[in-house]
Write an enzyme that holds these catalytic residues in place. Sequence first.
Site, short mmCIF file in Angstrom:
data_model
loop_
_atom_site.label_atom_id
_atom_site.label_comp_id
_atom_site.label_asym_id
_atom_site.label_seq_id
_atom_site.Cartn_x
_atom_site.Cartn_y
_atom_site.Cartn_z
N ASP A 7 0.55 -0.81 -0.07
CA ASP A 7 -0.32 -0.10 0.12
C ASP A 7 1.18 1.29 0.01
OD1 ASP A 7 0.96 0.27 2.73
OD2 ASP A 7 -1.23 -0.15 3.60
N CYS A 65 3.21 -3.44 3.46
CA CYS A 65 2.39 -2.26 4.49
C CYS A 65 2.87 -1.26 5.47
CB CYS A 65 1.17 -2.53 4.19
SG CYS A 65 0.32 -3.78 6.10
N THR A 67 2.44 -1.91 8.91
CA THR A 67 3.02 -3.37 10.04
C THR A 67 2.81 -4.56 9.01
OG1 THR A 67 0.84 -3.46 10.19
CG2 THR A 67 1.30 -1.62 11.49
N GLY A 68 2.47 -4.80 8.36
CA GLY A 68 2.16 -6.21 7.52
C GLY A 68 1.04 -7.18 8.03
N MET A 71 -2.05 -6.33 5.24
CA MET A 71 -1.84 -7.27 4.01
C MET A 71 -1.61 -8.99 4.68
SD MET A 71 -1.20 -6.45 1.36
CE MET A 71 -0.46 -4.36 0.36
N HIS A 98 8.72 -25.41 7.90
CA HIS A 98 8.00 -26.19 8.46
C HIS A 98 6.88 -26.14 8.18
CE1 HIS A 98 10.28 -26.71 12.83
NE2 HIS A 98 10.54 -26.69 11.66
N HIS A 134 5.43 -31.86 9.37
CA HIS A 134 4.90 -30.64 9.07
C HIS A 134 4.08 -31.09 7.97
CE1 HIS A 134 8.00 -28.93 11.46
NE2 HIS A 134 8.49 -29.84 11.09
#
Length: 148
Positions: A7, A65, A67-68, A71, A98, A134
Amino acid sequence: MIALASDHAAYEFKSRIKEHLESKGIAVLDCGTFDGVKSCDYSDFAVEACKAVQSGKCEKAIVICGTGIGMSMAANKMKGIRCALCSDTFSARMTRLHNDANALAMGERVLGLGLALDIVDTFLSTEYSGEERHSRRIAKVMKIEEGK
Ligand code: RB5
């Protein structure tokens, strides 16, 4: 090819990450935003980048973005997407080993550029371990989006 989206709050990181990847010969699909000044909604761009992964056009997405967080939330609503919000290289490595994460989220207002580029490099260069435990856990996580 790597899908890249941000963004307005992470436009600078998107530009730098794009340059970084292209300098290493890695093709980038720039999914926007294409304006670092005009305010926009992160989810619009997360969707574009994740669609490119869903279709197989891109192997992975990087979504950034402020903060992340926004997104990563938006990306994880997309079917088949496993997006990891990372602020350190250990998490970036482990989420590939993992979780077989196919999308990386980061925050421009959280990280310095040097660390962000290290996180990108670690994420893209680490292969999934393929270990049975995993794979079993990932399959259970993916069933959640089917309501199972
Ligand atoms: C934009 O101000 C900011 O809210 C956005 O970039 C992101 O941090 C949201 O999670």
